[in-house]
Structure formats: C-alpha cells, structure tokens
Design a protein around this motif. Structure first.
Motif, PDB file in Angstrom:
ATOM      1  N   THR A  16      33.086   7.344  19.528  1.00 59.96           N
ATOM      2  CA  THR A  16      32.897   7.405  18.076  1.00 59.96           C
ATOM      3  C   THR A  16      34.158   6.946  17.353  1.00 59.96           C
ATOM      4  N   ALA A  17      35.302   7.477  17.767  1.00 59.29           N
ATOM      5  CA  ALA A  17      36.569   7.085  17.144  1.00 59.29           C
ATOM      6  C   ALA A  17      36.824   5.597  17.339  1.00 59.29           C
ATOM      7  N   SER A  18      36.538   5.077  18.519  1.00 59.78           N
ATOM      8  CA  SER A  18      36.752   3.655  18.796  1.00 59.78           C
ATOM      9  C   SER A  18      35.923   2.787  17.855  1.00 59.78           C
ATOM     10  N   ARG A  19      34.666   3.144  17.691  1.00 58.85           N
ATOM     11  CA  ARG A  19      33.783   2.381  16.800  1.00 58.85           C
ATOM     12  C   ARG A  19      34.318   2.406  15.372  1.00 58.85           C
ATOM     13  N   LEU A  20      34.716   3.574  14.908  1.00 60.23           N
ATOM     14  CA  LEU A  20      35.215   3.702  13.539  1.00 60.23           C
ATOM     15  C   LEU A  20      36.567   3.016  13.355  1.00 60.23           C
ATOM     16  N   PHE A  21      37.468   3.196  14.304  1.00 55.67           N
ATOM     17  CA  PHE A  21      38.782   2.550  14.200  1.00 55.67           C
ATOM     18  C   PHE A  21      38.626   1.036  14.140  1.00 55.67           C
ATOM     19  N   TYR A  22      37.741   0.505  14.967  1.00 55.83           N
ATOM     20  CA  TYR A  22      37.558  -0.943  15.000  1.00 55.83           C
ATOM     21  C   TYR A  22      36.922  -1.452  13.705  1.00 55.83           C
ATOM     22  N   SER A  23      35.915  -0.761  13.221  1.00 56.53           N
ATOM     23  CA  SER A  23      35.193  -1.269  12.041  1.00 56.53           C
ATOM     24  C   SER A  23      35.913  -0.987  10.724  1.00 56.53           C
ATOM     25  N   ASP A  24      36.582   0.163  10.619  1.00 53.33           N
ATOM     26  CA  ASP A  24      37.136   0.576   9.329  1.00 53.33           C
ATOM     27  C   ASP A  24      38.655   0.712   9.304  1.00 53.33           C
ATOM     28  N   GLY A  25      39.299   0.461  10.421  1.00 53.50           N
ATOM     29  CA  GLY A  25      40.756   0.569  10.479  1.00 53.50           C
ATOM     30  C   GLY A  25      41.197   1.955  10.879  1.00 53.50           C
ATOM     31  N   ILE A  26      42.292   2.019  11.579  1.00 53.51           N
ATOM     32  CA  ILE A  26      42.780   3.298  12.090  1.00 53.51           C
ATOM     33  C   ILE A  26      43.207   4.220  10.955  1.00 53.51           C
ATOM     34  N   ARG A  27      44.006   3.702  10.050  1.00 48.22           N
ATOM     35  CA  ARG A  27      44.487   4.543   8.945  1.00 48.22           C
ATOM     36  C   ARG A  27      43.369   4.835   7.933  1.00 48.22           C
ATOM     37  N   GLY A  28      42.339   4.005   7.916  1.00 49.45           N
ATOM     38  CA  GLY A  28      41.222   4.199   6.986  1.00 49.45           C
ATOM     39  C   GLY A  28      40.220   5.240   7.439  1.00 49.45           C
ATOM     40  N   VAL A  29      40.392   5.738   8.652  1.00 48.92           N
ATOM     41  CA  VAL A  29      39.449   6.721   9.207  1.00 48.92           C
ATOM     42  C   VAL A  29      40.193   8.020   9.462  1.00 48.92           C
ATOM     43  N   GLY A  30      39.763   9.058   8.771  1.00 49.11           N
ATOM     44  CA  GLY A  30      40.388  10.365   8.950  1.00 49.11           C
ATOM     45  C   GLY A  30      39.744  11.149  10.085  1.00 49.11           C
ATOM     46  N   VAL A  31      40.446  12.141  10.541  1.00 47.37           N
ATOM     47  CA  VAL A  31      39.960  13.002  11.617  1.00 47.37           C
ATOM     48  C   VAL A  31      38.647  13.672  11.231  1.00 47.37           C
ATOM     49  N   ASP A  32      38.536  14.112   9.982  1.00 50.24           N
ATOM     50  CA  ASP A  32      37.307  14.789   9.550  1.00 50.24           C
ATOM     51  C   ASP A  32      36.092  13.873   9.695  1.00 50.24           C
ATOM     52  N   ARG A  33      36.247  12.608   9.347  1.00 55.07           N
ATOM     53  CA  ARG A  33      35.124  11.672   9.477  1.00 55.07           C
ATOM     54  C   ARG A  33      34.749  11.476  10.947  1.00 55.07           C
ATOM     55  N   ILE A  34      35.744  11.362  11.802  1.00 55.94           N
ATOM     56  CA  ILE A  34      35.476  11.212  13.238  1.00 55.94           C
ATOM     57  C   ILE A  34      34.707  12.425  13.757  1.00 55.94           C
ATOM     58  N   LEU A  35      35.179  13.602  13.397  1.00 51.91           N
ATOM     59  CA  LEU A  35      34.527  14.836  13.846  1.00 51.91           C
ATOM     60  C   LEU A  35      33.095  14.916  13.334  1.00 51.91           C
ATOM     61  N   GLN A  36      32.894  14.566  12.069  1.00 55.81           N
ATOM     62  CA  GLN A  36      31.553  14.620  11.484  1.00 55.81           C
ATOM     63  C   GLN A  36      30.616  13.641  12.191  1.00 55.81           C
ATOM     64  N   GLU A  37      31.062  12.391  12.366  1.00 56.26           N
ATOM     65  CA  GLU A  37      30.186  11.384  12.977  1.00 56.26           C
ATOM     66  C   GLU A  37      29.962  11.644  14.462  1.00 56.26           C
ATOM     67  N   ALA A  38      30.941  12.252  15.117  1.00 57.84           N
ATOM     68  CA  ALA A  38      30.778  12.580  16.531  1.00 57.84           C
ATOM     69  C   ALA A  38      29.987  13.866  16.721  1.00 57.84           C
ATOM     70  N   THR A  41      33.539  19.688  17.042  1.00 56.93           N
ATOM     71  CA  THR A  41      34.450  20.539  16.281  1.00 56.93           C
ATOM     72  C   THR A  41      35.891  20.062  16.440  1.00 56.93           C
ATOM     73  N   ARG A  42      36.718  20.542  15.544  1.00 52.18           N
ATOM     74  CA  ARG A  42      38.155  20.254  15.621  1.00 52.18           C
ATOM     75  C   ARG A  42      38.731  20.776  16.945  1.00 52.18           C
ATOM     76  N   ALA A  43      38.221  21.892  17.410  1.00 47.15           N
ATOM     77  CA  ALA A  43      38.683  22.457  18.685  1.00 47.15           C
ATOM     78  C   ALA A  43      38.397  21.490  19.834  1.00 47.15           C
ATOM     79  N   THR A  44      37.260  20.807  19.777  1.00 46.20           N
ATOM     80  CA  THR A  44      36.935  19.823  20.814  1.00 46.20           C
ATOM     81  C   THR A  44      37.936  18.682  20.791  1.00 46.20           C
ATOM     82  N   LEU A  45      38.267  18.223  19.588  1.00 47.14           N
ATOM     83  CA  LEU A  45      39.270  17.154  19.473  1.00 47.14           C
ATOM     84  C   LEU A  45      40.576  17.588  20.129  1.00 47.14           C
ATOM     85  N   TYR A  46      41.071  18.756  19.753  1.00 47.38           N
ATOM     86  CA  TYR A  46      42.376  19.197  20.243  1.00 47.38           C
ATOM     87  C   TYR A  46      42.343  19.663  21.700  1.00 47.38           C
ATOM     88  N   ARG A  47      41.172  19.928  22.220  1.00 49.04           N
ATOM     89  CA  ARG A  47      41.064  20.239  23.646  1.00 49.04           C
ATOM     90  C   ARG A  47      41.330  18.974  24.474  1.00 49.04           C
TER      91      ARG A  47
END
Length: 188
Positions: A16-38, A41-47
């Motif tokens: 999910t992050a790869s798709r978003l980073f590629y299409s919208d730019g790394i700095r243009g995609v926040g963690v919250d958007r990645i978590l929502q689209e994936a 939870t935030r805990a999963t990210l940090y795990r």
C-alpha cells in the motif's frame, strides 16, 4: 507457517505504501493515509517499521528486489552475450513503458531525500551501482571496448527514458531509448 502469517500484514502495508509513494510522492503521503488505505493500525506499522523513513527504505528495497528479480529472470534466457545486451535494453525499455509511467521510483525518491547520507539515498546509490555494474558486465562479456563509459551512458539513457515516459510520449521515448542504447552497446 507462523512467519507467513506475521509477514502478511507487513507486506500488505508495504504494498500500500509503495503504491502511494510512487503515485503521490513520499512527502505527499502521510502515515495516516497509508494506515487508512491499508486498513491497519498504527501499532501494526510500528511492529514492522520503526517509522515512515524505515517504510520508505523498505519501499525502495522492495523496488530494487523486484527489478533485480525481473532482470535475472530475463537474462537467464539469453543465448549469447549480444543477446543478453539486447534483452537488457529491451527489458529496461519495457519496464519503463509498462510499469514506471510516472517516472523512476529512485529518481523521485532522490528528489525528496537530498541528503546523500540518508538511508533512502543509500538504497538509491546501491541500486544505481548495481545497474552500472550489471551493464559493465554485459558489455565486457560481449567484448565491447570502453565498458565503463558505455555503462555510464546506458545508465544515463535509462534515466532519460524513465523521465521521458512520464513527461513525453511513452512510445516515442521508448523507441528513442532503444535506438540509442543499441547504438551505444554496439548492437546492429
């Protein structure tokens, strides 16, 4: 079996992050958007990742691994050194034309991470070193002269191809790359 279950959320998050980073730019995609689209939870990210930068590094490493796998698979079918060069050129062109129409993941990331010592730039540098080394090897195996300069030129042409497929006509850009890359590689 347990390792497969544990890696599934990581891979889903990374895809999910790869798709978003590629299409919208790394700095243009926040963690919250990645978590929502994936849908994680935030805990999963940090795990699985120490933070966004670690996720970016994993994205670039994933891209590097996918390109290397396709490269190795394609070149495994070469029947001669000249055929390997032809396959490499056609493979680079096909990849840009089909899979990287928004530009090169590495070039785009380099623009967002200008510090040459950042972990992201280290992955980018490693990938570019690999590509040049592979091109030098293919040129040497095909008994070409001045392999360093030719590998550098082919790398630069590949960069232009990636940018051109995004900015200009992908058909014209692909054709121009193949014609010039074949000339540099000494293919008729």
């Amino acid at each position: 079996m347990a390792s497969t279950r544990l890696s599934a959320p990581r891979e889903h998050l990374l895809a999910t992050a790869s798709r978003l980073f590629y299409s919208d730019g790394i700095r243009g995609v926040g963690v919250d958007r990645i978590l929502q689209e994936a849908g994680v939870t935030r805990a999963t990210l940090y795990r699985h990742f120490a933070g966004k930068e670690a996720l970016v590094v994993a994205y670039l490493e994933r891209e590097d691994q996918m390109i290397k796998a396709i490269w190795n698979e394609g070149l495994g079918h070469a029947v001669s050194p000249d055929h390997a060069l032809e396959m490499a050129i056609e493979g680079i062109a096909e990849d840009a034309y089909r899979h990287h129409t928004l530009g090169c993941s590495f070039i785009k990331a380099a623009g967002e991470y200008p510090d040459p010592e950042s972990p992201a730039r280290q992955v980018i540098r490693s990938h570019r070193t690999w590509l040049r080394t592979e091109l030098r090897r293919l040129l040497a195996e095909a008994d070409r002269d001045d392999v360093d300069a030719k590998a550098d030129t082919l790398t630069m042409l590949r960069d232009a191809l990636m940018v051109g497929c995004f900015l200009d006509s992908p058909d014209v850009t692909r054709h121009t790359f193949v014609r010039n890359a074949r000339w540099v590689a000494g293919l008729r």
